[in-house]
Design a protein around this motif. Structure first.
Motif, short mmCIF file in Angstrom:
data_model
loop_
_atom_site.label_atom_id
_atom_site.label_comp_id
_atom_site.label_asym_id
_atom_site.label_seq_id
_atom_site.Cartn_x
_atom_site.Cartn_y
_atom_site.Cartn_z
N PRO A 152 0.80 -1.23 0.00
CA PRO A 152 0.00 0.00 0.00
C PRO A 152 0.83 1.28 0.00
O PRO A 152 0.35 2.33 -0.42
N ASN B 133 -6.97 5.56 3.97
CA ASN B 133 -6.03 4.46 3.78
C ASN B 133 -6.75 3.12 3.67
O ASN B 133 -6.38 2.26 2.87
N HIS C 91 -8.30 2.83 0.20
CA HIS C 91 -7.28 2.47 -0.77
C HIS C 91 -6.91 1.00 -0.65
O HIS C 91 -6.74 0.29 -1.66
N GLN D 41 -9.57 -1.15 -2.29
CA GLN D 41 -9.47 -1.09 -3.74
C GLN D 41 -8.35 -1.99 -4.25
O GLN D 41 -8.50 -2.67 -5.28
#
Length: 505
Positions: free
Chosen positions: A231, A247, A250, A253
């Motif tokens: 990440p 975060n 993300h 995803q």
């Protein structure tokens, strides 16, 4: 004037040992200069060959200080940049740690000098004694107070001729063999010694054995497609309450975009305990894992029982969680008497509980053995996982090294995984926050890697392996005791001989 020169000579030797220690660090990743490790250690062997015990201790301390302070300097980042400790105090803390770890080498070289004065061994016996005390120092550093074997000297040999010894004697056996080679070189280089025959015999035997040793002990169990997440969340944003939601979005995803038969996330990629997560977010992760399992890094437990640095499964397979057992001092557990120091840094989750079990995770015909960050330095802790009918076919490490920047530390940690791959002849996959996210095959060859400090998903295929190396067999049966016995045998024998000679006289 002569008096001043005599006083200066020990200082010159100390700084020469210090410089040799710094060069020793340069031998490790990212340079991977195995030959430099032997040359640097040969410098220490030459400097200490005829030293008094006191001077030998100073030389060992100087070498260790140069080696470990230059190799562990990145600890300063976690303490100063993220812990808020003034940079001078943080630098002093790193130096104190390096000095403490160097004391093992100082004591062992003093022991070598004392035995040499009492027994006057020949060059070949002296080289064997140097390797013995070096192995003792490495074993002490690996085990005392829970152990901190970061940059053990054998790790420089994940490439080169001594790498062939990994499935036979492991990291500490290689450390001893490298010390033996270094002492042999010192015997060749010193004008007062010039022991050609024993030195040539040592170097020749090590080289020939490396070429002749059988190397294949495991066989293929097929292939597994993996998605390894990176990440790239900066450490100063990881626990920021205002950024956590973004975060986590993300992260979801990245998970949804993954295509592998297994999705693996870094250590503590969810920086709050699982019990605190929004139920809708958990349902989203479960929906993204219907056709393949996800191992998610988070914390399990409670405030009463303690929180465990863990991996939790999502998906259609039976529920699985893995809890970290070998905790990092000061970062994950606080040694007695040091609460005041750790509290200064304000590290979240700084005093964790230990996990309860270490079984492998079955997926798509393979068995995955997770390791969380620091745990992959201790092959003796998880050797049982690579033996028997339910042995792991793939080793995996999940880490968050964002605490320490990107320079050196990521390469060093990848090198440790490479040594475990060589010792047990298992592939090694790594999912990290900022690097090094990578795939190693059972020969420790790098087959795929994401660039550091770059968010993404590494889609790769890994070949599982089953079978046992000689090192795995004896390490499982006896632990590190055979190495302790080998290291102690010669010093004890020489001490007994010296005592017997004294009584006879």
């Amino acid at each position: 004037m002569p008096h001043d020169s005599l006083k200066a000579a020990p200082r010159v030797a100390f700084f020469a040992a210090l410089l040799a220690g710094v060069l020793h660090t340069a031998a490790f990743a990212p340079l991977d200069a195995w030959w430099l490790q032997i040359l640097a250690l040969a410098g220490l062997a030459a400097l200490s060959w005829s030293a008094t015990p006191r001077r030998a201790a100073w030389l060992g301390a100087g070498f260790g200080l140069g080696w470990l302070s230059s190799g562990l300097w990145w600890l300063h980042i976690s303490m100063h940049q993220f812990g808020g400790i003034p940079w001078l105090l943080a630098a002093l803390a790193v130096l104190l740690l390096a000095a403490f770890l160097s004391s093992y080498y100082a004591v062992m070289l003093a022991l070598l000098a004392q035995l040499r004065l009492r027994t006057q061994p020949g060059a070949g016996l002296h080289a064997l004694l140097f390797a013995s005390v070096w192995l003792l120092a490495e074993l002490l550093r690996a085990t005392v107070f829970g152990g901190f074997p970061w940059l053990a000297s054998g790790y420089a040999h994940t490439t080169g001729p001594l790498a062939a010894w990994a499935p036979w004697v492991g990291i500490y056996g290689i450390s001893a063999l490298a010390a033996l080679a270094a002492a042999a070189l010192a015997a060749l280089a010193l004008p007062a010694v010039r022991a050609w025959r024993p030195a040539a015999a040592v170097l020749g035997l090590l080289t020939a054995a490396a070429l002749l040793l059988p190397q294949e002990f495991t066989r293929s169990t097929g292939f597994l497609k993996v998605s390894l997440l990176q990440p790239n969340v900066p450490q100063d944003q990881k626990f920021d309450r205002e950024r956590i939601d973004g975060n986590l979005e993300h992260l979801a995803q990245l998970i949804e975009s993954a295509r592998g038969q297994l999705v693996l996330t870094p250590e503590s990629v969810v920086p709050v305990p699982m019990a605190y997560l929004d139920p809708d977010y958990l349902l989203r992760l479960q929906a993204a894992s219907v056709d393949r399992p996800l191992l998610l890094g988070s914390f399990l437990g409670s405030e009463k029982e303690g929180f465990v640095n863990s991996l939790q499964s999502f998906g259609s397979l039976p529920s699985y969680n893995y809890g970290k057992r070998h905790l990092l001092p000061f970062g994950e557990f606080i040694p007695p008497g040091f609460h005041w120091f750790v509290r200064l840094m304000g590290i979240p989750m700084d005093d964790q509980a230990r996990g309860q079990h270490q079984r492998a995770f079955a997926v798509a015909g393979q068995r995955l053995r997770p390791l969380i960050c620091y745990e992959d330095l201790f092959g003796e802790d998880f050797v049982a996982s690579v033996r028997g009918p339910e042995a792991a076919t793939v080793l995996a490490n999940v880490s968050n090294l964002a605490w320490f920047g990107t320079l050196m530390v990521q390469d060093q940690h990848l090198q440790f995984s490479r040594m475990r791959a060589l010792e047990f002849q298992r592939p090694f996959i790594r999912s990290t926050n900022t690097g090094a996210t990578a795939v190693l095959d059972h020969r420790a060859e790098l087959t795929a890697q994401l660039p550091p400090a770059q968010a993404g998903v590494l889609e790769a295929e890994v070949e599982g392996r089953q079978g046992e190396t000689p090192y795995a067999r004896w390490l499982y049966a006896l632990g590190l005791w055979p190495l302790w016995l080998v290291a102690l045998a010669l010093p004890l024998a020489l001490a007994w001989r010296a005592q017997a000679a004294r009584r006879a006289s």
